[in-house]
Design an enzyme around this catalytic site. Structure first.
Site, PDB file in Angstrom:
ATOM      1  CB  CYS A   1      30.026  -3.668  49.479  1.00  0.00           C
ATOM      2  SG  CYS A   1      31.581  -4.652  49.771  1.00  0.00           S
TER       3      CYS A   1
ATOM      4  CB  CYS B   1      35.029  -3.054  55.048  1.00  0.00           C
ATOM      5  SG  CYS B   1      35.032  -3.984  54.165  1.00  0.00           S
TER       6      CYS B   1
ATOM      7  CB  CYS C   1      31.149  -9.688  55.280  1.00  0.00           C
ATOM      8  SG  CYS C   1      30.161  -8.449  54.979  1.00  0.00           S
TER       9      CYS C   1
ATOM     10  NE  ARG D   1      44.001 -11.788  48.030  1.00  0.00           N
ATOM     11  CZ  ARG D   1      43.061 -10.458  48.346  1.00  0.00           C
ATOM     12  NH1 ARG D   1      41.907 -11.185  48.954  1.00  0.00           N
ATOM     13  NH2 ARG D   1      42.528  -9.728  47.359  1.00  0.00           N
TER      14      ARG D   1
ATOM     15  CE  LYS E   1      39.250 -14.134  47.254  1.00  0.00           C
ATOM     16  NZ  LYS E   1      37.774 -13.798  48.151  1.00  0.00           N
TER      17      LYS E   1
ATOM     18  CB  CYS F   1      33.714 -11.218  51.912  1.00  0.00           C
ATOM     19  SG  CYS F   1      34.767 -10.149  51.013  1.00  0.00           S
TER      20      CYS F   1
ATOM     21  CE  LYS G   1      38.326 -10.728  45.599  1.00  0.00           C
ATOM     22  NZ  LYS G   1      38.442 -10.548  46.945  1.00  0.00           N
TER      23      LYS G   1
ATOM     24  NE  ARG H   1      41.843 -11.693  54.925  1.00  0.00           N
ATOM     25  CZ  ARG H   1      41.442 -10.788  53.937  1.00  0.00           C
ATOM     26  NH1 ARG H   1      42.026 -10.706  52.526  1.00  0.00           N
ATOM     27  NH2 ARG H   1      40.359 -10.000  54.208  1.00  0.00           N
TER      28      ARG H   1
END
Length: 579
Positions: A489, A450, A444, A158, A225, A493, A223, A89
């Site tokens: 899931c 994934c 996603c 991020r 954001k 995302c 994380k 990424r």
């Protein structure tokens, strides 16, 4: 706000030895500032993977170890290791990319990434299918284009998001500049990155100057954001950010930002103690205070976030555990001033304006629709080739949107006709893609790459959209914009929990169906059906869309209608989500 709230037990002095930490926290603390044994693992010719610990550390370097799940069982039967590969990424604050950078991304994708690029919901690019031996050449190729992958994943800040397009107005440009500065300020210093990927020698570090003066040895608990939104468009879904800055302007002049804290989408189906949460607006700061506000908010989460239970480590849980008033007071204590009262603002949508727009300066901008962000060459849609040809003609920049689309920014009068023709030739115009539902959809990546995916998402949503489009046509709703998002899931995302129609994978072919999110991201959806297949999804949507067509109020959005009509109760807080 009370400033006498006792300091929670999990606060600790970052200069002191690490105590009472989870295994992941101990790994970070003992990783030699994220070096681990990554260098040795990359050199191991006997496997396409790296060790489990190094795979966790690699996230800070912007990459995930994955495998091709389509062939996992077959390879197991043949007693072969999984078909390991990596997702990379790129760090790209605000999604701004020069045409020369895009051409380099395209070249690297064709050489090292199975000839595909993925536009993400956080305004950046992902490479998939990258083999271990291709990691260094790819990272070094990015460096040639002045790009990197630092802090694109991992327990840190991020990639910072920003409403597009910076060239639409002077306001957009000013806000983007702050977003870019916030990104540069928040990333780890990462000397390990230059050593491992660029081959630089390790420098002798003076004892009094730690490598990570802000993060320490254990970085963030999870994380973090950050995003900048410019009303009336909430394209970055600012309420889903750990820290959101909402621009307040008067007559096009930036006055400052409302500060929103505590958003996040991730949850687990196995634990009702986990939930998505929308950020709370806690006050207002002037533009000169943005960076120190970011530091203060991040430092509160760094010091008080849960480092024992990883599923409970996001900032949203810190706020709900300690109380919004206490957290706000602690932020103000660290700032040394009290936040001003929040100022009025209005959001009207969180989608992209597709097609042509003209900025305040008369420049033209063309936003193209890229279904689920996937750029590859298919027989009927050579999208990767199309963007390459546009980049070869275009003489300015591209903007990646939070909705997985791409804007050709500042198109000159001389190039406008040529670029529009290329977009038409390669079927990149929104008019080539069908209903308002499809252009307001996101998915996603999910299977096959994934490792967390429980069900299909990117590969399945287009066909499901086609079936829902048939329902919309029957109910004469084809032109009505409705947000639909699918995640493979519960991690969310694609931000399904703020969609009017949200789907999260439970098992192959099975999803939780959520209804009632706000059209501009201001309200969480609520689960309407659990663990249901396509027939159940379509039956439910046929009923609710038909009812919506018959009895909606003028200007009423679908998410508002299903709440008003009693299909679901409005979610009033994150803790209310699982009720």
């Amino acid at each position: 706000m009370s400033e006498t709230h006792p300091r929670p037990d999990r606060s600790r002095d970052l200069s002191q030895p690490v105590e009472r930490l989870s295994a992941d926290e101990r790994l970070k603390a003992g990783s030699d500032q994220l070096r681990g044994t990554i260098r040795e693992g990359l050199a191991d010719p006997l496997t396409g993977a790296v060790s489990a610990n190094d795979a966790k550390l690699l996230k800070f370097h912007g990459m995930y170890l994955q495998d091709d799940r389509d062939v996992r069982d077959e390879r197991r039967r043949q007693k072969l290791e999984p078909a390991f590969q990596f997702m990379i990424r790129v760090r790209m604050p605000g999604g701004v990319c020069t045409t020369q950078q895009w051409l380099k991304l395209d070249e690297l994708a064709r050489t090292h990434g199975n000839a595909t690029l993925r536009l993400t919901t956080r305004q950046t690019v992902q490479f998939h299918w990258v083999l271990k031996n291709d990691l260094r050449p790819l990272i070094q190729g990015l460096s040639e284009a002045r790009l990197d992958t630092i802090s694109a994943c991992g327990d840190d800040a991020r990639g910072v998001m920003c409403s597009v397009n910076p060239h639409l107005s002077a306001l957009h440009s000013t806000v983007y500049d702050l977003a870019h500065r916030a990104s540069d300020r928040a990333i780890p210093r990462m000397r390990a990155y230059r050593e491992i990927w660029y081959g630089e020698a390790r420098e002798r570090e003076p004892a009094e100057a730690p490598e990570e003066p802000f993060y320490g040895k254990t970085y963030m608990p999870r994380k973090f954001k950050i995003g900048f939104a410019i009303p009336p468009v909430n394209d970055i879904d600012v309420y889903t950010q750990d820290l959101g800055f909402i621009a307040i302007a008067e007559n096009g002049e930036l006055k400052g930002f409302n500060v929103a804290i505590g958003g996040g989408m991730g949850r687990s189906d196995q634990s009702t103690a986990t939930y998505p949460r929308l950020a709370d607006v806690i006050g207002f700061v002037t533009p000169d205070k943005v960076l120190e506000t970011s530091d203060a908010v991040m430092s509160v989460q760094r010091d008080y976030g849960d480092r024992l239970e990883r599923a409970h480590a996001r900032f949203k849980y810190t706020i709900d555990d300690l109380g919004l008033d206490w957290v706000t007071a602690e932020i103000e204590r660290r700032l040394g001033f009290t936040l001003a009262p929040a100022r009025p603002y209005t959001f009207t949508s969180n989608g992209d304006t597709l097609g042509w727009q003209t900025g305040d300066d008369g420049a033209h901008h063309l936003t193209l629709f890229v279904e689920n962000g996937r750029l590859e060459n298919q027989p009927d849609r050579p999208l990767l080739d199309g963007l390459r040809e546009i980049a070869r003609v275009h003489d300015d920049t591209l903007r990646l949107t939070p909705n997985q689309n791409i804007t050709i920014a500042r198109v000159s009068d001389a190039n406008r006709e040529r670029i529009e023709q290329l977009a038409r030739d390669y079927r990149l115009l929104a008019s080539d893609w069908g209903s308002a539902l499809r252009v307001n959809s996101m998915a996603c990546v999910a299977l096959p790459t994934c490792g967390l995916a429980m069900a299909e998402s990117e590969r399945y949503l287009p066909s499901l959209i086609a079936r829902i489009e048939a329902l919309l046509e029957r109910h004469r709703l084809s032109d009505v914009p409705i947000t639909v998002r699918m995640s493979g899931c519960p991690n969310g995302c694609s931000r399904p929990y703020v969609a009017e129609i949200g789907l999260s994978g439970r098992a192959p072919g099975k999803y939780n169906l959520y209804l009632g999110g706000g059209f501009h991201g201001e309200r969480l959806a609520r689960m309407y059906l659990e663990n249901v297949g396509e027939d159940g999804i379509l039956d439910t949507l046929d009923k609710t869309l038909g009812h919506f067509a018959r009895e909606r109020h003028e200007g009423e959005h679908f998410g508002d209608f299903v709440v008003r009509a009693g299909y679901v109760e409005a979610v009033t807080s994150g803790r209310d989500f699982n009720r």
